[in-house]
Design a protein around this motif. Structure first.
Motif, PDB file in Angstrom:
ATOM      1  N   LEU A  64       1.101   8.233   1.732  1.00 42.28           N
ATOM      2  CA  LEU A  64       0.386   8.309   3.011  1.00 42.28           C
ATOM      3  C   LEU A  64      -0.430   9.591   3.065  1.00 42.28           C
ATOM      4  O   LEU A  64      -0.016  10.626   2.534  1.00 42.28           O
ATOM      5  CB  LEU A  64       1.382   8.317   4.178  1.00 42.28           C
ATOM      6  CG  LEU A  64       2.233   7.085   4.406  1.00 42.28           C
ATOM      7  CD1 LEU A  64       3.018   7.227   5.713  1.00 42.28           C
ATOM      8  CD2 LEU A  64       1.387   5.815   4.441  1.00 42.28           C
ATOM      9  N   THR A  65      -1.567   9.518   3.726  1.00 42.86           N
ATOM     10  CA  THR A  65      -2.317  10.757   3.960  1.00 42.86           C
ATOM     11  C   THR A  65      -1.587  11.559   5.030  1.00 42.86           C
ATOM     12  O   THR A  65      -0.738  11.022   5.757  1.00 42.86           O
ATOM     13  CB  THR A  65      -3.742  10.453   4.482  1.00 42.86           C
ATOM     14  OG1 THR A  65      -3.621   9.758   5.739  1.00 42.86           O
ATOM     15  CG2 THR A  65      -4.529   9.602   3.509  1.00 42.86           C
ATOM     16  N   GLY A  86     -11.385   2.061   7.243  1.00 45.64           N
ATOM     17  CA  GLY A  86     -10.843   2.438   5.947  1.00 45.64           C
ATOM     18  C   GLY A  86      -9.856   3.585   5.985  1.00 45.64           C
ATOM     19  O   GLY A  86      -9.393   4.059   4.940  1.00 45.64           O
ATOM     20  N   VAL A 138      -1.274   0.010   7.312  1.00 44.64           N
ATOM     21  CA  VAL A 138       0.017   0.357   6.723  1.00 44.64           C
ATOM     22  C   VAL A 138       0.878   1.111   7.741  1.00 44.64           C
ATOM     23  O   VAL A 138       2.096   0.943   7.781  1.00 44.64           O
ATOM     24  CB  VAL A 138      -0.170   1.124   5.384  1.00 44.64           C
ATOM     25  CG1 VAL A 138      -0.678   2.531   5.601  1.00 44.64           C
ATOM     26  CG2 VAL A 138       1.124   1.124   4.602  1.00 44.64           C
ATOM     27  N   PRO A 177      -7.582   9.718  -0.171  1.00 39.94           N
ATOM     28  CA  PRO A 177      -8.324  10.483  -1.183  1.00 39.94           C
ATOM     29  C   PRO A 177      -9.049   9.556  -2.162  1.00 39.94           C
ATOM     30  O   PRO A 177      -8.728   8.379  -2.270  1.00 39.94           O
ATOM     31  CB  PRO A 177      -7.229  11.267  -1.903  1.00 39.94           C
ATOM     32  CG  PRO A 177      -5.964  10.522  -1.635  1.00 39.94           C
ATOM     33  CD  PRO A 177      -6.128   9.864  -0.316  1.00 39.94           C
ATOM     34  N   ARG A 194     -14.692   1.740  -0.356  1.00 43.89           N
ATOM     35  CA  ARG A 194     -13.234   1.698  -0.226  1.00 43.89           C
ATOM     36  C   ARG A 194     -12.549   1.974  -1.559  1.00 43.89           C
ATOM     37  O   ARG A 194     -11.347   2.172  -1.604  1.00 43.89           O
ATOM     38  CB  ARG A 194     -12.799   0.328   0.285  1.00 43.89           C
ATOM     39  CG  ARG A 194     -13.462   0.023   1.593  1.00 43.89           C
ATOM     40  CD  ARG A 194     -12.860  -1.164   2.278  1.00 43.89           C
ATOM     41  NE  ARG A 194     -12.885  -0.880   3.695  1.00 43.89           N
ATOM     42  CZ  ARG A 194     -11.870  -1.040   4.529  1.00 43.89           C
ATOM     43  NH1 ARG A 194     -10.739  -1.531   4.085  1.00 43.89           N
ATOM     44  NH2 ARG A 194     -11.985  -0.710   5.781  1.00 43.89           N
TER      45      ARG A 194
HETATM   46  P1  ADP Z   1      -8.455   0.334   8.463  1.00 50.53           P
HETATM   47  O1  ADP Z   1      -7.975   1.576   9.081  1.00 50.53           O
HETATM   48  O2  ADP Z   1      -9.947   0.233   8.425  1.00 50.53           O
HETATM   49  O3  ADP Z   1      -7.818  -0.894   9.055  1.00 50.53           O
HETATM   50  P2  ADP Z   1      -7.004  -0.458   6.148  1.00 50.53           P
HETATM   51  O4  ADP Z   1      -5.686  -0.393   6.784  1.00 50.53           O
HETATM   52  O5  ADP Z   1      -7.609  -1.805   5.923  1.00 50.53           O
HETATM   53  O6  ADP Z   1      -8.027   0.434   6.952  1.00 50.53           O
HETATM   54  O7  ADP Z   1      -6.941   0.359   4.786  1.00 50.53           O
HETATM   55  C1  ADP Z   1      -8.060   0.408   3.935  1.00 50.53           C
HETATM   56  C2  ADP Z   1      -7.605   0.397   2.493  1.00 50.53           C
HETATM   57  O8  ADP Z   1      -7.008   1.644   2.166  1.00 50.53           O
HETATM   58  C3  ADP Z   1      -6.556  -0.641   2.182  1.00 50.53           C
HETATM   59  O9  ADP Z   1      -6.846  -1.182   0.923  1.00 50.53           O
HETATM   60  C4  ADP Z   1      -5.263   0.144   2.149  1.00 50.53           C
HETATM   61  O10 ADP Z   1      -4.298  -0.473   1.341  1.00 50.53           O
HETATM   62  C5  ADP Z   1      -5.737   1.450   1.577  1.00 50.53           C
HETATM   63  N1  ADP Z   1      -4.927   2.613   1.937  1.00 50.53           N
HETATM   64  C6  ADP Z   1      -4.298   2.818   3.112  1.00 50.53           C
HETATM   65  N2  ADP Z   1      -3.680   4.009   3.110  1.00 50.53           N
HETATM   66  C7  ADP Z   1      -3.947   4.598   1.920  1.00 50.53           C
HETATM   67  C8  ADP Z   1      -3.583   5.841   1.310  1.00 50.53           C
HETATM   68  N3  ADP Z   1      -2.860   6.726   1.961  1.00 50.53           N
HETATM   69  N4  ADP Z   1      -4.036   6.078   0.072  1.00 50.53           N
HETATM   70  C9  ADP Z   1      -4.800   5.181  -0.578  1.00 50.53           C
HETATM   71  N5  ADP Z   1      -5.164   3.987  -0.078  1.00 50.53           N
HETATM   72  C10 ADP Z   1      -4.752   3.699   1.172  1.00 50.53           C
END
Ligand code: ADP
Ligand code: MG
Length: 708
Positions: A280-281, A310, A315, A469, A602
């Motif tokens: 997670l960020t 994005g 999650v 990132p 993305r």
């Molecule tokens: P949004 O906030 O636009 O709904 P999403 O939940 O669809 O964004 O997430 C965008 C993409 O980033 C997805 O493919 C997700 O799996 C991925 N993602 C989410 N959190 C992270 C993270 N911490 N590091 C890398 N990828 C991530």
């Protein structure tokens, strides 16, 4: 002496709440017409504010009239023509000492009116001239025939123009409002704002403000009144914004008087975190912790999770849902479009089913026996996480034990829809109806802070203000549609390198059908021009199964170029797609362009977005495209959008009724919001009865109107 003892002054409520039938001339029929617009009491009429003003304090020589500029003129009838070509018509030419002629044109008129216009009669009229066949003309001016006596008497003040009410003529309405104003009590009875608030800001009392806007004094600042920036209007706007704020805050207080299940633990969520291919960020972590703290309380969470496209909201929502599930209860996630809901479903299945979570799918297209079995699983708790569209709010959907309601892309739903999902949790059989689920709403529309304060005063706001990132910012170029051939070559090259691209079709007439046809046409043209490229098509008119199949093929890399309508605007997530072309980009608003562009950039590959426009560009469209070219920052874009379009557009028309303010204008008055917030909190703490009166005064009538 007994005789000098005054009767106690009637309470403010008694005068303000006097029914309109107390006014002379208001019988049941008129009262009904007023009631249809939410106007029931004197107070409602006091607050029925002018939409604009007409300046009848001077006469403009006909020669000096200008098209598009409202003015008052006077002249002698020179000719009258009564015709009937396509419809009845009356044209009256008047001339004045400036030796110019003005035509007054009527399409509806009575015989008595025609009789008034005898050659030589002197007519004074008011209206907005436009260029006609024979010089300037005014269609349906307001006018009167002036005889010798009052020929010189001009209006002494600006005339207010009120929003029209069906069945009540403007003159009668003006008269009624005047009668109501004659009964305006003095400040001691009328004023609700703390004196210090007015004093500190040099704002007039409510009484003074109302009299100023309804009956502008001769020396009133006309320009300020027309622009809505006069201190009297600012004072009214302040009170209106305050009432709105208080109403949202009260909704929140009422909701939080309910109980909600305490959700504790986190072991299941921990398992998901460990299984994710990424960490997670910091921002995701922080927001998740805020949610955990809320869920741990025995009252309902009311939280908005705001994060740019994005930023990874899904999650965080999934982790939160696991808390409900771990505690033996249910979670639901509702999205505004089927495409988006489906995508959530597939992500969530991938993440949660390995943990043994049972997910159910409910959309409008789920019917018959399939629907019956989903509803049964929702009702008996077999379904732990229910994902779907508006169908989740329909009657017949009863949860066994909904503990967390998540709504994605909240700005596309109205507040009432949001609340409807919440109510699904309190309909549980045999359970305590005082218990409601926690609510998490997510939006990718970055809302300027001030606006968020007004629109979401009932919610706590969390921001995911950091992108995962490894993303490279999208490079945006703006191109004239004439350069389409070059662009097609570029797509050929990109696809040859293994990149994937979106081609987004938009039209002015955005009825599903017409856009679908255009997308079909583009699909055929691009397929023909790029035989070696695998082209796919999705639009809103396709069968869901076909749409899904194409989306899956695109996601798996079996389609290189996806021609789509704006159905892909929200949420679609294909990290390998790194090129986007938007046709007719000049027709889209900034928020929508930002959402669309968020579909690329993305993955780790450098991404590009091409905004195609049709010439000529309006100044506003040029500014929008330029903003898109300059920045990827959703907040900067939102601020610009607010500046260019105003808040109604930004928040969506179905938003809380923000568009229905009487005087306030969020773009113009945004600067007042921090003060509104401060005074509002103080009133709720120290004088809740005044807060109630303010809400009743400004929103009571409107609420009656809305529910009528
Ligand atoms: P949004 O906030 O636009 O709904 P999403 O939940 O669809 O964004 O997430 C965008 C993409 O980033 C997805 O493919 C997700 O799996 C991925 N993602 C989410 N959190 C992270 C993270 N911490 N590091 C890398 N990828 C991530
Ligand atoms: Mg999303």
């Amino acid at each position: 002496m007994m005789a000098t003892m005054k009767k106690p002054a009637p309470a403010f409520a008694a005068i303000g709440e006097t029914p309109l039938t107390a006014l002379p001339g208001v019988g049941t029929r008129v009262a009904e017409k007023l009631a249809a617009r939410g106007l029931l009491t004197l107070q409602d009429l006091w607050l029925q504010l002018p939409r604009q003003y007409e300046d009848r304090t001077s006469l403009t020589p006909i020669r000096q009239l200008q098209p598009g500029v409202a003015a008052q003129a006077e002249g002698t009838v020179e000719a009258v023509e009564r015709g009937f070509r396509y419809r009845p018509m009356l044209r009256v030419a008047i001339g004045d000492e400036s030796r110019a002629t003005l035509v007054l044109r009527f399409f509806h008129f009575r015989a008595a009116q025609v009789a008034q216009f005898v050659p030589g009669a002197r007519v004074r009229c008011y209206g907005t001239p436009r260029a006609g066949q024979h010089g300037l003309e005014i269609v349906h001016p307001s006018y009167r025939v002036v005889d010798g006596e009052d020929a010189t008497a001009l209006g002494e003040q600006l005339d207010p123009v009120y929003p029209a009410i069906e069945g009540i003529g403007p003159a009668s309405l003006r008269k009624l409002i005047g009668l109501a104003l004659d009964r305006l009590p003095d400040t001691a009875e009328l004023e609700l704002l703390p004196p210090a608030v007015l004093r500190d800001r040099a704002l007039p009392s409510l009484r003074e403000a109302l009299l100023t806007v309804h009956r502008p004094p001769q020396d009133a600042d006309v320009a300020a009144l027309s622009a809505g920036t006069h201190p009297a209007q600012r004072r009214l706007a302040l009170e209106e914004l305050l009432a709105h704020h208080l109403s949202l805050r009260r909704q929140r207080i009422a909701l939080q008087a309910h109980a909600a299940p305490r959700l504790r633990g986190g072991a299941l969520a921990e398992r998901l975190r460990k299984a994710l291919p990424f960490a997670l960020t910091g921002a995701q972590q922080r927001v998740y912790e805020q949610i955990l703290a809320d869920l741990d309380k025995p009252m309902p969470m009311l939280r908005l999770m705001q994060g740019d496209v994005g930023s990874g909201k899904t999650v965080v929502a999934a982790l939160s849902a696991l808390l409900a599930i771990e505690n033996g209860r249910q979670a639901a996630l509702m999205a505004p479009t089927e495409l988006l809901a489906e995508q959530h479903l597939s992500n969530l299945r991938g993440w949660l089913e390995p943990l043994g979570v049972r997910i159910a799918w409910l959309a409008g297209k789920v019917t018959g026996r399939a629907r019956a079995s989903v509803l049964a699983a929702v009702a008996d708790g077999q379904a732990q996480f229910v994902v779907g569209t508006h169908a989740l709010m329909q009657e017949g959907v009863v949860f066994k034990d909904l503990a967390l309601a998540i709504v994605d892309e909240q700005h596309r739903f109205g507040v009432h829809q949001r609340l409807a999902l919440r109510d699904k949790g309190s309909a549980r059989n045999g359970d305590d109806p005082g218990v409601v689920p926690h609510q998490l709403v997510m939006t990718a529309t970055p809302i300027p802070r001030t606006l968020a304060m007004a629109a979401y005063a009932d919610l706590d706001v969390s921001a995911i203000d950091e992108l995962p990132p490894g993303r490279t910012p999208v490079q945006t170029v703006v191109l004239s549609a004439e350069r389409r051939p070059e662009l097609i070559e570029r797509i050929r090259g990109a696809c040859a390198e293994g990149r994937q691209a979106y081609w987004v079709c938009t039209l002015i007439d955005d009825s599903d059908e017409v856009v679908a046809q255009a997308a079909q046409g583009t699909f055929e043209a691009l397929s023909a021009a790029l035989p070696e490229v695998r082209v796919g098509l999705v639009h809103g008119r396709m069968k869901p199964a076909d749409k899904q199949a194409t989306m899956r093929a695109f996601k798996e890399g079996a389609v290189d170029l996806l021609v789509a309508t704006t159905v892909i605007e929200v949420g679609v997530d294909v990290p390998n797609a790194s090129l986007m072309i938007v046709e007719n980009a000049e027709r889209l608003g900034l928020a929508q362009l930002h959402q669309l562009r968020g579909r690329v950039g993305r993955g780790s590959a450098a991404s590009n977005c091409v905004l195609l426009y049709q010439s000529p560009l309006s100044a506003m469209a040029r500014q929008r495209l330029e903003t898109m070219r300059q920045t990827n920052d959703g907040f900067v874009i939102a601020e610009k959008d607010l500046e260019l379009r105003g808040p109604g557009e930004l928040l969506g028309t179905r938003q809380t009724g923000l568009a229905a303010f009487r005087v306030a204008d969020l773009a113009r008055d945004a600067g007042m919001l921090p003060v509104v917030h401060e005074i509002g909190e103080q009133l709720l703490r120290e004088a809740p009865e005044i807060a109630d009166k303010l809400v009743e005064r400004w929103i009571g009538g409107a609420a009656r109107y809305a529910s009528a």
